[in-house]
Design a protein around this motif. Structure first.
Motif, mmCIF file in Angstrom:
data_model
loop_
_atom_site.group_PDB
_atom_site.id
_atom_site.type_symbol
_atom_site.label_atom_id
_atom_site.label_comp_id
_atom_site.label_asym_id
_atom_site.label_seq_id
_atom_site.Cartn_x
_atom_site.Cartn_y
_atom_site.Cartn_z
ATOM 1 N N TYR A 1 0.865 -1.193 0.000
ATOM 2 C CA TYR A 1 0.000 0.000 0.000
ATOM 3 C C TYR A 1 0.891 1.229 0.000
ATOM 4 C CZ TYR A 1 -3.150 3.698 1.365
ATOM 5 O OH TYR A 1 -3.863 4.870 1.377
ATOM 6 N N PRO A 2 0.713 2.139 -0.951
ATOM 7 C CA PRO A 2 -0.370 2.195 -1.945
ATOM 8 C C PRO A 2 -0.028 1.554 -3.295
ATOM 9 C CG PRO A 2 0.866 4.229 -2.002
ATOM 10 C CD PRO A 2 1.542 3.368 -0.971
ATOM 11 N N LEU A 3 1.209 1.054 -3.491
ATOM 12 C CA LEU A 3 1.672 0.756 -4.850
ATOM 13 C C LEU A 3 0.972 -0.434 -5.498
ATOM 14 C CD1 LEU A 3 5.473 1.522 -4.410
ATOM 15 C CD2 LEU A 3 3.735 2.916 -5.540
ATOM 16 N N LEU A 4 0.562 -1.424 -4.709
ATOM 17 C CA LEU A 4 -0.133 -2.576 -5.289
ATOM 18 C C LEU A 4 -1.471 -2.156 -5.912
ATOM 19 C CD1 LEU A 4 0.048 -5.685 -5.621
ATOM 20 C CD2 LEU A 4 -1.232 -5.889 -3.494
ATOM 21 N N THR A 5 -2.094 -1.164 -5.303
ATOM 22 C CA THR A 5 -3.393 -0.682 -5.783
ATOM 23 C C THR A 5 -3.244 0.436 -6.818
ATOM 24 O OG1 THR A 5 -4.322 -1.180 -3.617
ATOM 25 C CG2 THR A 5 -5.615 0.269 -5.009
ATOM 26 N N ALA A 6 -2.162 1.186 -6.744
ATOM 27 C CA ALA A 6 -2.025 2.401 -7.564
ATOM 28 C C ALA A 6 -1.900 2.102 -9.058
ATOM 29 C CB ALA A 6 -0.799 3.187 -7.093
ATOM 30 N N GLN A 7 -2.364 3.048 -9.858
ATOM 31 C CA GLN A 7 -2.170 3.009 -11.315
ATOM 32 C C GLN A 7 -0.820 3.668 -11.579
ATOM 33 O OE1 GLN A 7 -1.524 3.717 -14.838
ATOM 34 N NE2 GLN A 7 -2.416 5.656 -14.203
ATOM 35 N N VAL B 1 -0.121 -14.868 -7.446
ATOM 36 C CA VAL B 1 -0.656 -14.019 -6.362
ATOM 37 C C VAL B 1 -1.592 -12.951 -6.932
ATOM 38 C CG1 VAL B 1 -0.011 -12.206 -4.696
ATOM 39 C CG2 VAL B 1 1.225 -14.375 -4.712
ATOM 40 N N LEU B 2 -1.155 -12.285 -7.996
ATOM 41 C CA LEU B 2 -1.928 -11.174 -8.565
ATOM 42 C C LEU B 2 -3.188 -11.644 -9.284
ATOM 43 C CD1 LEU B 2 1.100 -9.091 -9.891
ATOM 44 C CD2 LEU B 2 -0.376 -8.483 -7.966
ATOM 45 N N LEU B 3 -3.112 -12.784 -9.969
ATOM 46 C CA LEU B 3 -4.278 -13.269 -10.731
ATOM 47 C C LEU B 3 -5.369 -13.827 -9.825
ATOM 48 C CD1 LEU B 3 -2.855 -14.949 -13.976
ATOM 49 C CD2 LEU B 3 -3.596 -12.605 -13.597
ATOM 50 N N LYS B 4 -5.020 -14.111 -8.574
ATOM 51 C CA LYS B 4 -6.042 -14.597 -7.639
ATOM 52 C C LYS B 4 -6.856 -13.443 -7.040
ATOM 53 C CE LYS B 4 -4.028 -19.043 -6.294
ATOM 54 N NZ LYS B 4 -4.842 -19.777 -7.262
ATOM 55 N N ARG B 5 -6.423 -12.211 -7.279
ATOM 56 C CA ARG B 5 -7.141 -11.048 -6.755
ATOM 57 C C ARG B 5 -8.295 -10.678 -7.682
ATOM 58 N NH1 ARG B 5 -3.928 -8.905 -2.518
ATOM 59 N NH2 ARG B 5 -5.742 -7.599 -2.124
ATOM 60 N N THR B 6 -9.255 -9.940 -7.180
ATOM 61 C CA THR B 6 -10.404 -9.545 -8.008
ATOM 62 C C THR B 6 -10.377 -8.061 -8.369
ATOM 63 O OG1 THR B 6 -11.686 -9.229 -5.971
ATOM 64 C CG2 THR B 6 -11.914 -11.352 -7.094
ATOM 65 N N GLU B 7 -9.533 -7.267 -7.686
ATOM 66 C CA GLU B 7 -9.485 -5.829 -7.968
ATOM 67 C C GLU B 7 -8.830 -5.586 -9.339
ATOM 68 O OE1 GLU B 7 -8.603 -6.398 -3.497
ATOM 69 O OE2 GLU B 7 -8.177 -7.435 -5.384
ATOM 70 N N SER C 1 -4.818 -6.434 -13.412
ATOM 71 C CA SER C 1 -4.135 -5.897 -14.600
ATOM 72 C C SER C 1 -2.618 -5.953 -14.413
ATOM 73 C CB SER C 1 -4.589 -4.464 -14.903
ATOM 74 O OG SER C 1 -4.290 -3.601 -13.838
ATOM 75 N N LYS C 2 -2.132 -5.756 -13.178
ATOM 76 C CA LYS C 2 -0.686 -5.883 -12.915
ATOM 77 C C LYS C 2 -0.226 -7.322 -13.164
ATOM 78 C CE LYS C 2 0.134 -2.138 -9.571
ATOM 79 N NZ LYS C 2 -1.147 -1.443 -9.607
ATOM 80 N N GLY C 3 -1.029 -8.286 -12.708
ATOM 81 C CA GLY C 3 -0.686 -9.690 -12.915
ATOM 82 C C GLY C 3 -0.635 -10.043 -14.391
ATOM 83 N N SER D 1 -6.642 -11.608 -21.022
ATOM 84 C CA SER D 1 -6.259 -12.905 -20.464
ATOM 85 C C SER D 1 -6.330 -14.004 -21.523
ATOM 86 C CB SER D 1 -7.115 -13.259 -19.247
ATOM 87 O OG SER D 1 -8.476 -13.213 -19.563
ATOM 88 N N LEU D 2 -7.271 -13.895 -22.451
ATOM 89 C CA LEU D 2 -7.346 -14.869 -23.552
ATOM 90 C C LEU D 2 -6.098 -14.763 -24.440
ATOM 91 C CD1 LEU D 2 -8.915 -16.988 -25.192
ATOM 92 C CD2 LEU D 2 -10.031 -15.112 -26.400
ATOM 93 N N ASN D 3 -5.705 -13.532 -24.759
ATOM 94 C CA ASN D 3 -4.496 -13.319 -25.576
ATOM 95 C C ASN D 3 -3.253 -13.875 -24.881
ATOM 96 O OD1 ASN D 3 -6.024 -12.004 -27.489
ATOM 97 N ND2 ASN D 3 -5.626 -9.965 -26.660
ATOM 98 N N ILE D 4 -3.198 -13.694 -23.551
ATOM 99 C CA ILE D 4 -2.029 -14.164 -22.800
ATOM 100 C C ILE D 4 -2.010 -15.694 -22.713
ATOM 101 C CG2 ILE D 4 -0.918 -14.155 -20.514
ATOM 102 C CD1 ILE D 4 -1.811 -11.205 -20.289
ATOM 103 N N LEU D 5 -3.201 -16.309 -22.600
ATOM 104 C CA LEU D 5 -3.247 -17.771 -22.606
ATOM 105 C C LEU D 5 -2.657 -18.311 -23.915
ATOM 106 C CD1 LEU D 5 -4.118 -20.449 -21.307
ATOM 107 C CD2 LEU D 5 -6.338 -20.185 -22.436
#
Length: 606
Positions: free
Chosen positions: A230-236, A333-339, A344-346, A395-399
């Motif tokens: 905090y705040p960087l994980l949430t920040a744009q 870790v990041l892809l398991k989040r919903t925010e 988007s960071k993940g 996420s489809l493109n990344i898969l």
């Protein structure tokens, strides 16, 4: 003399009287009553607008010992008055000068505790204002402390970050520009507050290679880890047009620089499995610490590998596949989040790692690592469950990128895994299309690909050319998968001659008919009959009701649809019948092709 003026003069007189009495006392003779009287009189002077008189008392050399021992008591009323006199420049200026003087003259230990208490007691909209107001005096006091300096620095940074953490992080360009609560400005002020202690540590480390102030280093490391969460994980953190210096980007750069300066950046990125934490007796607390650490490290990797902060410090000896392996834990870790900000960071971190790699270069052995199986499954969840469209598409493109990077055996293993675990007809249909592309590549290129021909392919086709629940399968719900499977089978029948039988489809045809084609025929007949009966019932009910506006519900593909008029329901039912007709036409074409091929072979042999 007006009563109000009389009371004010009384307050100033009282203060002078207390000061004169205490001037003749030794420091050891000050009593609790003296402290209380000094605080009350000083507070009264501040509240009544007589800060100038109080400042004179504080600046008087004769009162040095009194201010050293009692001045810290004035912090709370002083902060209140600074905020109260926002529009009255002279009074506010006097209050700010008092604050500076107290930082210079008071007993550092007492003033330190008083400043921290003031920060701890603030809340809501005043948090950032209070922190920014008290950072300079707090820094001055900490630089004077000799004993337990590391502990006090750590306590200060932890207290400040704990107070900031409940505040919402500005995300859009407009929110960042407005900085309504002052969080952007405050975060950068906190970094400036920490810099003298970083410099002190670095200077001592440079003086002697053996020097290692473990405590101060640990406290600064804890601050950086908290800042990453905090705040960087949430920040744009992308560059924003029209904002010359993005405040959170600047803050992120400073945090990465601190980690580099204290020689912790590379160990955090590449030696992340070392146990830095104490062995907590409280298991719940230990798990919380581990989760916080995982979030922070994931954010750090994003800053380095996506935003390229501090990337110049890194040796260029690491292979792209090793960097991907290092980052898969963070991506998970990041892809398991919903925010949105974290998801988007993940996705960005995953994409950045994959784009460094050549296609077909990732060895299948990497799928033995747990994260290499978990992450594509998390990606599927984002593709199918995330309410944000652009993240679903990305996420489809990344898969697809992930699939492309593996060698043939890796692709084969990944396809088997996703077919078994995705539980989503659209995803299964997409994987089956990928399988078809790999078979096409194997049949048309000179290289011999054993994984998408022969017995390996037959094993994979067993998963593809079947109905999950036989003839009872909900064909509408599984239509994407069924259509992809039929198209694959049609391709195999056309492309692979029975005499060559490179794919093995001709030797397993009886099984395909038993497990897929015949149950599909039965299922289509049942489904069409059911939906036609539903349509007939709806039409009869409509006639009886003499109205097409009757609202009721209908279940399609196992899901209850929103309340609809009869006309709307009829449209849905007709659409379902159209899907069944489409499946049936492709099925008929596949069976026709099989029949033609078999007849041609029989004619050759006769």
């Amino acid at each position: 003399m007006p009563e109000e003026q009389s009371q004010t003069i009384m307050a100033v007189d009282e203060l002078q009287a207390i000061v004169q009495r205490c001037q003749i006392l030794e420091e050891a003779d000050f009593k609790g009553e003296d402290f209380n009287l000094f605080q009350v009189a000083g507070q009264k002077c501040l509240e009544d607008g007589y800060a100038a008189q109080l400042l004179e008392v504080i600046q008087n050399e004769k009162n040095k010992v009194i201010i050293k021992n009692m001045g810290w008591n004035l912090i709370s009323p002083l902060v209140r008055c600074i905020f109260m006199y926002k529009q009255e420049d002279d009074k506010r200026e006097h209050c700010l000068k008092i604050l500076d003087q107290l930082a210079e003259l008071c007993n550092p230990k007492e003033l330190f505790l008083s400043l921290l208490e003031q920060i701890e007691q603030t809340s809501g909209e005043q948090v950032c204002q209070t922190v920014m107001l008290l950072l300079q005096p707090l820094q001055t006091v900490l630089l004077k402390l000799q004993n337990k300096k590391a502990y006090s620095v750590g306590l200060s940074l932890a207290m400040i970050m704990n107070q900031l953490t409940p505040l919402p992080v500005p995300y859009t360009k407009q929110q960042i520009e407005e900085d309504k609560l002052g969080l952007c400005q405050c975060c950068n002020a906190v970094v400036d507050f920490a810099k003298p202690f970083v410099n002190e540590l670095v200077k001592n480390m440079e003086k002697s290679s053996e020097y290692n102030d473990v405590e101060l280093k640990e406290e600064l490391l804890k601050f950086c880890m908290k800042s990453l969460k905090y705040p960087l994980l949430t920040a744009q953190l992308e560059q924003l047009e029209g904002i010359e210096e993005h405040p959170f980007r600047h803050f992120a750069t400073e945090i990465v620089d601190i980690l580099w300066d204290i020689k912790e950046l590379i160990p955090l990125v590449f030696l992340r499995h070392r146990d830095r934490s104490p062995h907590w007796e409280n298991q719940e607390f230990a798990e919380m610490e581990q989760k916080n650490s995982a979030d922070s490290l994931a954010c750090l990797s994003y800053l380095i590998f996506v935003q390229h902060l501090g990337i110049a410090c890194f040796p260029v000896v690491f292979s792209p596949s090793y960097l991907l392996q290092c980052n898969m834990t963070h991506i998970e870790v990041l892809l398991k989040r919903t925010e949105e900000s974290m998801l988007s960071k993940g996705l960005d971190l995953f994409e950045s790692c994959l784009l460094r790699m050549e296609d077909d270069s990732l060895l299948h052995q990497y799928l033995e690592f747990r994260t290499f199986i978990n992450v594509p499954q998390d990606l599927v969840k984002v593709m199918t469950l995330c309410p944000i469209e652009h993240l679903r598409k990305k996420s489809l493109n990344i898969l697809q990128l992930f699939i492309d990077k593996f060698d043939a055996e890796g692709k084969y293993t990944l396809f088997r895994c996703l077919l078994k675990t995705s539980n989503h007809a659209g995803v299964e249909g997409y994987i089956i299309k990928n399988i078809k592309d790999q078979i096409h590549s194997s049949l048309t290129k000179a290289c011999d690909n054993v994984w998408f021909t022969g017995h390996h392919l037959i094993s994979l086709l067993d998963l593809v050319l079947m109905l999950p629940e036989g003839a009872e399968t909900d064909l509408l719900q599984h239509s994407d998968r069924i259509m992809a499977s039929l198209n694959l089978l049609r391709y195999l029948v056309i492309k692979d001659c029975e005499s060559d039988n490179q794919t093995g489809v001709w030797t397993t045809l009886a099984k395909i008919e038993r497990n897929f084609l015949k149950p599909l025929h039965v299922g289509l007949n049942m489904s069409k009959a059911h939906y036609e009966a539903e349509i007939k019932n709806k039409k009869e009910n409509r006639k009886e009701a003499h109205s097409s506006n009757t609202v009721c519900s209908v279940t399609v593909g196992g899901e209850k649809m929103p309340a609809m008029t009869t006309e709307m329901q009829l449209q849905v039912l007709h659409s379902a019948l159209f899907t069944f007709d489409l499946i049936e036409s492709v099925l008929a074409r596949v069976e026709e092709l099989i029949e033609v091929k078999i007849k041609a072979v029989m004619d050759e042999h006769s």
